[in-house]
Write a protein that holds these residues in place. Sequence first.
Motif, PDB file in Angstrom:
ATOM      1  N   SER A  66       1.017  -1.187  -0.097  1.00  0.00           N
ATOM      2  CA  SER A  66       0.021  -0.197  -0.040  1.00  0.00           C
ATOM      3  C   SER A  66       0.884   1.122  -0.112  1.00  0.00           C
ATOM      4  N   SER A  67       0.201   2.365  -0.507  1.00  0.00           N
ATOM      5  CA  SER A  67       1.023   3.563  -0.487  1.00  0.00           C
ATOM      6  C   SER A  67      -0.015   4.718   0.153  1.00  0.00           C
ATOM      7  N   ASN A  68       0.513   5.621   0.728  1.00  0.00           N
ATOM      8  CA  ASN A  68      -0.074   6.730   1.149  1.00  0.00           C
ATOM      9  C   ASN A  68       0.673   8.218   0.484  1.00  0.00           C
ATOM     10  N   ASP A  69       1.328   8.002  -0.639  1.00  0.00           N
ATOM     11  CA  ASP A  69       2.067   9.203  -1.104  1.00  0.00           C
ATOM     12  C   ASP A  69       1.244   9.855  -1.961  1.00  0.00           C
ATOM     13  N   GLN A  70       0.670  10.968  -1.499  1.00  0.00           N
ATOM     14  CA  GLN A  70      -0.284  11.740  -2.203  1.00  0.00           C
ATOM     15  C   GLN A  70       0.311  11.922  -3.969  1.00  0.00           C
ATOM     16  N   THR A  71       1.436  12.459  -4.029  1.00  0.00           N
ATOM     17  CA  THR A  71       1.982  12.607  -5.254  1.00  0.00           C
ATOM     18  C   THR A  71       1.740  11.527  -6.238  1.00  0.00           C
ATOM     19  N   SER A  72       1.777  10.193  -5.832  1.00  0.00           N
ATOM     20  CA  SER A  72       1.787   9.209  -6.890  1.00  0.00           C
ATOM     21  C   SER A  72       0.408   9.070  -7.006  1.00  0.00           C
ATOM     22  N   PHE A  73      -0.664   9.606  -6.656  1.00  0.00           N
ATOM     23  CA  PHE A  73      -1.875   9.436  -7.224  1.00  0.00           C
ATOM     24  C   PHE A  73      -2.258  10.549  -8.249  1.00  0.00           C
ATOM     25  N   LYS A 133       5.189  15.994 -12.676  1.00  0.00           N
ATOM     26  CA  LYS A 133       6.110  15.951 -13.375  1.00  0.00           C
ATOM     27  C   LYS A 133       7.458  16.533 -12.686  1.00  0.00           C
ATOM     28  N   VAL A 134       7.098  17.398 -11.727  1.00  0.00           N
ATOM     29  CA  VAL A 134       8.114  17.871 -10.901  1.00  0.00           C
ATOM     30  C   VAL A 134       8.831  16.583 -10.041  1.00  0.00           C
ATOM     31  N   GLN A 135       7.649  15.531  -9.312  1.00  0.00           N
ATOM     32  CA  GLN A 135       8.174  14.928  -8.558  1.00  0.00           C
ATOM     33  C   GLN A 135       9.080  13.733  -9.374  1.00  0.00           C
ATOM     34  N   ASN A 136       8.831  13.482 -10.323  1.00  0.00           N
ATOM     35  CA  ASN A 136       9.156  12.388 -11.133  1.00  0.00           C
ATOM     36  C   ASN A 136      10.761  12.740 -11.402  1.00  0.00           C
ATOM     37  N   ARG A 137      11.050  14.133 -11.553  1.00  0.00           N
ATOM     38  CA  ARG A 137      12.278  14.493 -11.931  1.00  0.00           C
ATOM     39  C   ARG A 137      13.165  14.935 -10.738  1.00  0.00           C
ATOM     40  N   LEU A 138      12.780  14.903  -9.464  1.00  0.00           N
ATOM     41  CA  LEU A 138      13.567  15.366  -8.282  1.00  0.00           C
ATOM     42  C   LEU A 138      14.725  14.270  -8.084  1.00  0.00           C
ATOM     43  N   GLY A 151       5.867  20.411  -5.459  1.00  0.00           N
ATOM     44  CA  GLY A 151       6.008  20.414  -4.045  1.00  0.00           C
ATOM     45  C   GLY A 151       4.700  20.091  -3.346  1.00  0.00           C
ATOM     46  N   GLU A 152       4.534  20.234  -2.139  1.00  0.00           N
ATOM     47  CA  GLU A 152       3.465  19.574  -1.193  1.00  0.00           C
ATOM     48  C   GLU A 152       2.285  20.547  -1.630  1.00  0.00           C
ATOM     49  N   THR A 153       2.266  21.755  -1.481  1.00  0.00           N
ATOM     50  CA  THR A 153       1.230  22.550  -1.755  1.00  0.00           C
ATOM     51  C   THR A 153       0.728  22.459  -3.364  1.00  0.00           C
ATOM     52  N   ALA A 154       1.537  22.427  -4.308  1.00  0.00           N
ATOM     53  CA  ALA A 154       1.194  22.039  -5.332  1.00  0.00           C
ATOM     54  C   ALA A 154       0.482  20.759  -6.067  1.00  0.00           C
ATOM     55  N   THR A 155       1.080  19.854  -5.156  1.00  0.00           N
ATOM     56  CA  THR A 155       0.362  18.393  -5.211  1.00  0.00           C
ATOM     57  C   THR A 155      -1.269  18.747  -4.693  1.00  0.00           C
ATOM     58  N   ALA A 156      -1.500  19.426  -3.690  1.00  0.00           N
ATOM     59  CA  ALA A 156      -2.643  19.599  -3.172  1.00  0.00           C
ATOM     60  C   ALA A 156      -3.542  20.221  -3.968  1.00  0.00           C
ATOM     61  N   ILE A 157      -2.973  21.181  -4.566  1.00  0.00           N
ATOM     62  CA  ILE A 157      -3.667  22.110  -5.792  1.00  0.00           C
ATOM     63  C   ILE A 157      -4.168  21.042  -6.951  1.00  0.00           C
ATOM     64  N   ASP A 158      -3.332  20.503  -7.496  1.00  0.00           N
ATOM     65  CA  ASP A 158      -3.544  19.440  -8.316  1.00  0.00           C
ATOM     66  C   ASP A 158      -4.506  18.619  -8.335  1.00  0.00           C
ATOM     67  N   THR A 159      -4.329  17.855  -7.044  1.00  0.00           N
ATOM     68  CA  THR A 159      -5.267  16.820  -6.485  1.00  0.00           C
ATOM     69  C   THR A 159      -6.717  17.296  -6.623  1.00  0.00           C
TER      70      THR A 159
END
Length: 745
Positions: free
Chosen positions: A59-66, A75-80, A541-549
Amino acid sequence: MSTRTPTTTAPGTRPGGGAGGRRPGGRALRIVLPALLITIWFVAAGIGGPYFGKVDEVSSNDQTSFLPASADATKVQNRLGDFTSSDALPAVAVMTADRTLTAQDRQALTTAVTRLKEIDGVESGISPLIPAKDGRAAEAFVPISSSGEVATVVEQVRDRLTRAAPDGVSVHITGPAGFTADLVGAFAGIDGVLLLVALAAVLVILVIVYRSLLLPVAVLATSMFALCVALLTVWWLAKAGILTLTGQTQGILFILVIGAATDYSLLYTARYREELRSTPDKGAATLAAWRSAVEPIAASGGTVIVGLLCLLLSDLNSNKSLGPVAALGIVFAMLAALTLLPALLFAFGRAAYWPRRPRFEPEHRHNAVDPRGLYARVGRLVARRPRTVWITCVALLLAGAAGIVGLRADGVPQSDLVIGTSDARDGQKALAEHFPGGSGSPASVIVEQGDLQRAADVLLAHDGVDAVTVTSADSPSGSAPVTKDGVGTVGRPGTPAPKPTVADGDVLLQATLTDPADSAAAEATVRSLRSDLAGVALVGGETATAIDTNDTSIHDRTLIIPLTLAVILVILMLLLRAVIAPVLLIITTVISFATALGVSSLVFNHVLNLPGADPSVPLFGFVFLVALGIDYNIFLMTRVREESARHGTRPGILRGLAVTGGVITSAGVVLAATFAALAVIPVLFLLQIAFIVAFGVLLDTFVVRTLLVPALTYQVGPAIWWPGRLSRPAGRHAADVRPDPAPAR
């Protein structure tokens, strides 16, 4: 001519054979087939059972992977990884006191922070202790491996710092790793507490419904075996990377399988009891009950599956994964109810209902409706005042639906996801009091090397940005500050500026926000930065992830809700061979959902004082309520159609209501209880889904399916089946000429 005395045989049998004239070998088959089915389910459940303790492995709870691949945050997360060799989650250790920290305090904390590297799971790159300007706090950034047990490592870091902290100094762990640990802790009870509460609630209800000892055990065994096999299948699909399994998906899978399997079992056991009263042979009763139950169960399950699979159209990967995970659960719930339960009940026979064993009553088949029953009396009320009943119901439902205007489903801060105590939330509050609110959760900006200074100037000019750094392998800390004068080392004039790490011609900037990363102010800052840097940089980043979600969730519900309705409408038309009835059923379901959402909004805002809701809450509530609510429509209307073909539409409506009312009520209460069990997991999303679905199911059970639908269909009469055969004069029963307000007897 023979003069032998005729042999007296039981109805439904022929001399020389069993029920229906069984052929030689038929008796062996009737024993072997149920035994084989029971054995297969026992073996499969035995294999799947141990996987309850292994779900966290896949299981995963990483919000960006969703997020969808097209989201900037993804795109940013994949390039970190191109800019740093570590995929660690940053934990922010915040140490505060009501007094100014002394030199001895800071030295003790520095030593403790330095020794954190001894903990397995803490990666290299721990920052030095950073004192706050007010002198009453300090912070340190601790990278924690995302591939390990994040919650366990965070707990060890917290314990070590707490033990080493001087008297009067409080320690909190916040940041992405801290919130992940809180979320993992909240989901820790899924395998134990959630299952126990759900099963206990279902067991109590089944004992009350059946007033039997053996039958509830058989039904619960059916549900649990279905869940074990479903979990086994989902686990391996998640292991192979085909599905994404999260804590909330796991919880919903458990509840959905238990509730659906129990509902289907209730329908079958009711049919089996009817057949046992109509035939003396349990084999013939089993076959007749299976034939009667297979269509509504298959249609109900198929409708739920199709509704869930509409989630595959979601752009949000977590929603897209929930669809097939939940659909697989429904598949195994149907299979268990149509194979394992009939085999178990065949083995038990009438003893399954002990002490209320159904007796063989030959006249029962022609007099199945008890006019003294509760739902027969409700049917007579509907027959006397159909217009008054449905208008009253609609008025009440619309009044409740008015509360939907107050629904706040535009997202909630990450710090509010966990209900109750949260060390990460307390740490974030402490962090905001003494440091820039976005410390530890910066906005990540990827920009071409040639545009580094241009992008940095835009970031530094924004009031919502406190500081900017660039990732640099040459810097001991892994990053170097960027000012309007360029890349340098603040406070150390003459020191050569570290060179930024370049990957495919791009560099990575980190912008520390002045506001907490999950705040509305931080979201406004990131949206503004994206606008200012459009075409120049990607902001994640975290804030951008929440926005996109949130943005993706809103898009999903706008697309999926009408599509789900259209698909279910088509299925109902094919099942009922009509147009008017399915349209009316869909309309009542939509009104019921709107009422459930409106009442839930009032409860969330004014009773529970919740901070809002995730945009996906209305979507999930809709999919579950509409797909599961259609179950009861199908249970009712397939029986009404069956009775209408024999007795006419209006008598058929009353007979169908009288016969299925108890089953639907029991199924609704079971399903509501199982979904309500989700509230024991202290996660805001699951609490809201639990209330919406539980309340909506009860509303469907006691108002929509009991009063509104029967009253509407009774008012319309045979035309409800248009353009099917039952709507035409040649296909109508004579009873429709002068409808009898009492069920046929």
